[in-house]
Design an enzyme around this catalytic site. Structure first.
Site, PDB file in Angstrom:
ATOM      1  N   ARG A  20       0.821  -1.219   0.052  1.00 40.92           N
ATOM      2  CA  ARG A  20      -0.001  -0.187  -0.062  1.00 40.92           C
ATOM      3  C   ARG A  20       0.882   1.368   0.052  1.00 40.92           C
ATOM      4  O   ARG A  20       2.064   1.458   0.717  1.00 40.92           O
ATOM      5  CB  ARG A  20      -0.833   0.148   1.163  1.00 40.92           C
ATOM      6  CG  ARG A  20      -1.851   1.011   1.464  1.00 40.92           C
ATOM      7  CD  ARG A  20      -2.922   1.014   0.489  1.00 40.92           C
ATOM      8  NE  ARG A  20      -4.075   1.877   0.808  1.00 40.92           N
ATOM      9  CZ  ARG A  20      -5.355   1.895   0.001  1.00 40.92           C
ATOM     10  NH1 ARG A  20      -5.182   1.674  -1.060  1.00 40.92           N
ATOM     11  NH2 ARG A  20      -6.330   2.699   0.536  1.00 40.92           N
ATOM     12  N   THR A  27      -8.747   0.691 -10.507  1.00 42.45           N
ATOM     13  CA  THR A  27      -8.042  -0.198  -9.696  1.00 42.45           C
ATOM     14  C   THR A  27      -8.369  -1.584 -10.601  1.00 42.45           C
ATOM     15  O   THR A  27      -9.077  -1.478 -11.540  1.00 42.45           O
ATOM     16  CB  THR A  27      -8.902  -0.825  -8.545  1.00 42.45           C
ATOM     17  OG1 THR A  27      -8.734   0.402  -7.666  1.00 42.45           O
ATOM     18  CG2 THR A  27      -8.006  -1.806  -7.755  1.00 42.45           C
ATOM     19  N   THR A  48      -3.821  -0.790  -7.616  1.00 46.68           N
ATOM     20  CA  THR A  48      -4.560   0.548  -7.853  1.00 46.68           C
ATOM     21  C   THR A  48      -3.691   1.631  -8.075  1.00 46.68           C
ATOM     22  O   THR A  48      -2.430   1.544  -7.506  1.00 46.68           O
ATOM     23  CB  THR A  48      -5.324   0.796  -6.931  1.00 46.68           C
ATOM     24  OG1 THR A  48      -6.489   1.678  -7.336  1.00 46.68           O
ATOM     25  CG2 THR A  48      -4.987   0.845  -5.449  1.00 46.68           C
ATOM     26  N   GLU A  55      -3.847   8.021  -3.758  1.00 43.25           N
ATOM     27  CA  GLU A  55      -4.440   6.962  -2.699  1.00 43.25           C
ATOM     28  C   GLU A  55      -4.635   7.710  -1.578  1.00 43.25           C
ATOM     29  O   GLU A  55      -5.584   7.027  -0.791  1.00 43.25           O
ATOM     30  CB  GLU A  55      -3.677   6.018  -2.702  1.00 43.25           C
ATOM     31  CG  GLU A  55      -3.811   4.533  -2.437  1.00 43.25           C
ATOM     32  CD  GLU A  55      -4.718   3.938  -3.322  1.00 43.25           C
ATOM     33  OE1 GLU A  55      -6.019   3.787  -3.199  1.00 43.25           O
ATOM     34  OE2 GLU A  55      -4.179   3.719  -4.554  1.00 43.25           O
ATOM     35  N   GLY A 103     -13.327  -1.522  -7.360  1.00 46.41           N
ATOM     36  CA  GLY A 103     -14.436  -0.977  -7.165  1.00 46.41           C
ATOM     37  C   GLY A 103     -14.482  -0.273  -5.740  1.00 46.41           C
ATOM     38  O   GLY A 103     -15.651  -0.242  -5.271  1.00 46.41           O
ATOM     39  N   GLY A 104     -13.421   0.294  -5.185  1.00 47.80           N
ATOM     40  CA  GLY A 104     -13.586   0.934  -3.828  1.00 47.80           C
ATOM     41  C   GLY A 104     -14.197   0.030  -3.015  1.00 47.80           C
ATOM     42  O   GLY A 104     -13.638  -1.283  -2.800  1.00 47.80           O
TER      43      GLY A 104
END
Ligand code: GLU
Length: 607
Positions: A113, A417, A435, A456, A501-502
């Site tokens: 991340r 993403t 993403t 992000e 898709g969040g």
């Protein structure tokens, strides 16, 4: 939420992809067809892949065919997606990599991340000029302030080092080739470029790359990205230090701290905090997966900083208390929606980066906690939303007095993403979601290098509250919803799946698992089935086909269904999943979307 395509554009995308005759390119190995045809299902035994893109799936197949393993192929596919799906993923972003190792039987994960720069203050989302929060759109979305330290390249390096057989240089080769020879533009690519047109016009490098001659590339034309090819070549030569140190690291920091917009844009573009030191110090985390048992399956997911593993796992633990397969489909879907709302309430209260806040992962995945949460699930009536969160610090699995109302957890995650699934002939499996956040990320292409920087950090809560686990903190990872998931049955991989898709990623993964495990669907049907998502909000967002099939029955149970989509587009889709099911006799069924986001590409090694 900002879905990127209209339903019409999506089906046009399928058509375009199918109709464009695969042109040929001349390479050092002679002419070679550009993969353009998309198959949603492929079955084989010697290796399989599913991605949204035929070039990326072909890259993985090439690696698998030559004896590479699932990790090698996953990196090759991801690097290719950086070329062909540059608005969804790439080295300017981050993601979560889940790996099943056939030899040890263990599932391990890499948290790649993006992180907040170490100098990012907790009031970074307040406009110093006005003292008020920046608007989400356009200020935060198209900004330097939302650019996190990218983790994707470090993820590839670590995955290959730990489990792969190829060097990073070898794994990048297929992608570099696609960047140089070009790929065929489809409707999805053109539409996503058009969706970003205003943002891309704001930066000279973005405009030059994605709006050549002033327009988005035409459907059927060939799109090359020589600058990205050169960047990949430099990484192949020098390793990841070509990215995390030296001139490129300095350039990324410079443009984030001083975004160079063109003179004729009105976009405000607040500056950010990225420094070369942030890039130099970036580190992935190799960590345990979350695990929840579900009707004889072991479901492995992503632990925090993603909220995916705990939220999917908690909802499954709640659902396991009911015999969904004995219910009507509408009753089962009611339980799915209600369990999801309860798990989302807890997500809002507890989930953030574990390195900074104490996330009660064990409690959230405890069956006794689920038993207590299930007390709030009325099998015949939808609860008033938002529902209250549970108390993960004190629970005994026994129903107490009914909880009052909960809080809406403002959902600012955007839809972009990409997700990929790979399995090899030895039984290793990779599920990887990556993403750059919004479709088009920050809108900022790194000049001369051919890739977009992420935005992000918009996944942090936008209003600072010291009690919020997802508040901004320097060096912290923003909470994600990415939910790459590997399911074992009898100790062997059964299915691997994931989606973009969040925050709908969580419900899409959950719904696909319920479809497959409880509702008797094949894996193809489980992916194709119409979707709905309940994230502890007043309304259930659903695809039109879902409303047509289940709207009346669910409305009678007290749900309010509204079509997916938002003010920006009339997009009506939720997610764009990929999956592989591993059956008896080493049978691999790779599955992609038949139509969402233009349809995906499932492939297997044929010989
Ligand atoms: N930024 C989101 C997350 O990490 C993903 C965005 C998306 O899927 O569109 O959960």
């Amino acid at each position: 939420m900002r879905p990127s395509l209209t339903a019409a554009a999506t089906s046009a995308g399928v058509l375009a992809a199918l109709l464009v005759a695969a042109p040929t390119a001349t390479s050092s190995n002679g002419p070679e067809a550009r993969p353009t045809v998309k198959d949603p299902t492929a079955v084989g035994r010697k290796g399989a892949v599913s991605t949204v893109d035929p070039e990326a799936s072909a890259a993985a197949i090439k690696v698998l065919r030559r004896g590479g393993n699932a990790v090698d192929a996953a990196v090759a596919a991801a690097a290719t997606l950086g070329v062909t799906e540059p608005f969804s993923a790439g080295i300017g972003g981050g993601g979560y990599f889940v790996h099943y190792d056939a030899r040890s039987g263990k599932v391990r994960t890499i948290d790649g991340r993006e992180t907040a720069p170490r100098k990012m203050p907790n009031d970074a989302f307040i406009d110093p000029a006005t003292g008020k929060p920046y608007n989400f759109t356009p200020e935060l979305v198209t900004s330097g302030v939302s650019v996190g330290v990218p983790g994707t390249l470090a993820t590839w390096e670590r995955a290959l080092d730990k489990w792969g057989t190829l060097s990073l240089a070898e794994a990048l080769k297929p992608a570099t080739k696609v960047a140089k020879r070009g790929f065929v533009v489809d409707e999805t690519f053109r539409q996503q470029t058009l969706d970003n047109e205003e943002r891309f016009r704001a930066y000279r490098a973005s405009k030059k790359l994605f709006l050549p001659g002033g327009d988005a590339p035409k459907v059927g034309s060939i799109f090359r990205n020589r600058e990205l090819a050169a960047t990949y070549d430099a990484i192949a030569d020098l390793g990841t230090r070509a990215f995390y140190r030296g001139p490129l690291a300095r350039l990324m920091s410079d443009i984030v701290r001083d975004p160079r917009t063109t003179r004729n844009t009105d976009l405000p573009v607040p500056p950010g905090y990225l420094t070369p030191r942030d890039l130099r110090d970036y580190a992935v985390r190799v960590q345990r997966a979350t695990k929840s048992d579900y009707r004889g399956h072991e479901v492995y997911g992503m632990a925090p900083s993603s909220s995916g593993g705990t939220t999917v796992g908690e909802a499954l633990n709640i659902l396991e208390r009911y015999d969904l397969s004995a219910m009507t489909v509408d009753q089962a879907l009611h339980h799915y929606l209600e369990a999801s709302a309860l798990a989302f309430a807890d997500r809002g209260k507890y989930l953030g980066d574990r390195a900074f806040v104490d996330v009660p992962v064990r409690a959230l995945l405890d069956d006794r906690f689920a038993a207590e949460r299930a007390c709030s699930l009325n099998p015949t009536k939808a609860a008033t939303k938002p529902v209250a969160a549970g108390d993960a610090s004190s629970y005994d699995g026994v129903c107490g007095p009914a909880a009052g109302g909960g809080e809406v957890d403002e959902d600012t995650e955007n839809i972009s993403t990409t997700n990929l699934t790979v399995a090899d002939r030895w039984g290793n499996v990779v599920e990887y979601t990556l993403t750059i956040e919004q479709t088009g990320g920050s809108g900022m292409v790194v000049p001369g290098h051919g890739f977009l920087l992420n935005n992000e950090l918009t996944d942090f809560s936008t209003v600072y509250d010291p009690a919020d686990p997802n508040r901004i903190q320097p060096g912290k990872r923003p909470r994600s919803s990415m939910s790459p998931t590997i399911v074992l049955k009898d100790g062997k991989p059964f299915v691997a799946l994931g989606s973009p898709g969040g925050s709908t990623i969580i419900t899409t993964v959950l719904q696909m698992l319920v479809n497959r495990i409880d509702l008797g669907m094949t894996i193809q049907e489980a992916i194709a089935a119409p979707r709905a998502t309940q994230r502890n909000s007043v309304n259930v967002t659903a695809e039109p086909e879902f409303i047509a099939a289940h709207g009346a029955a669910l409305t009678a149970l007290g749900h309010t269904l509204v079509p997916a989509g938002d003010a920006f587009t009339s997009a009506a889709e939720i997610g764009a999943a990929t999956a592989i099911e591993l059956g008896p006799g080493k049978r691999l069924t790779a599955v992609a979307e038949p139509s969402r986001r233009g349809g995906g590409s499932a492939k297997v090694v044929k010989r």
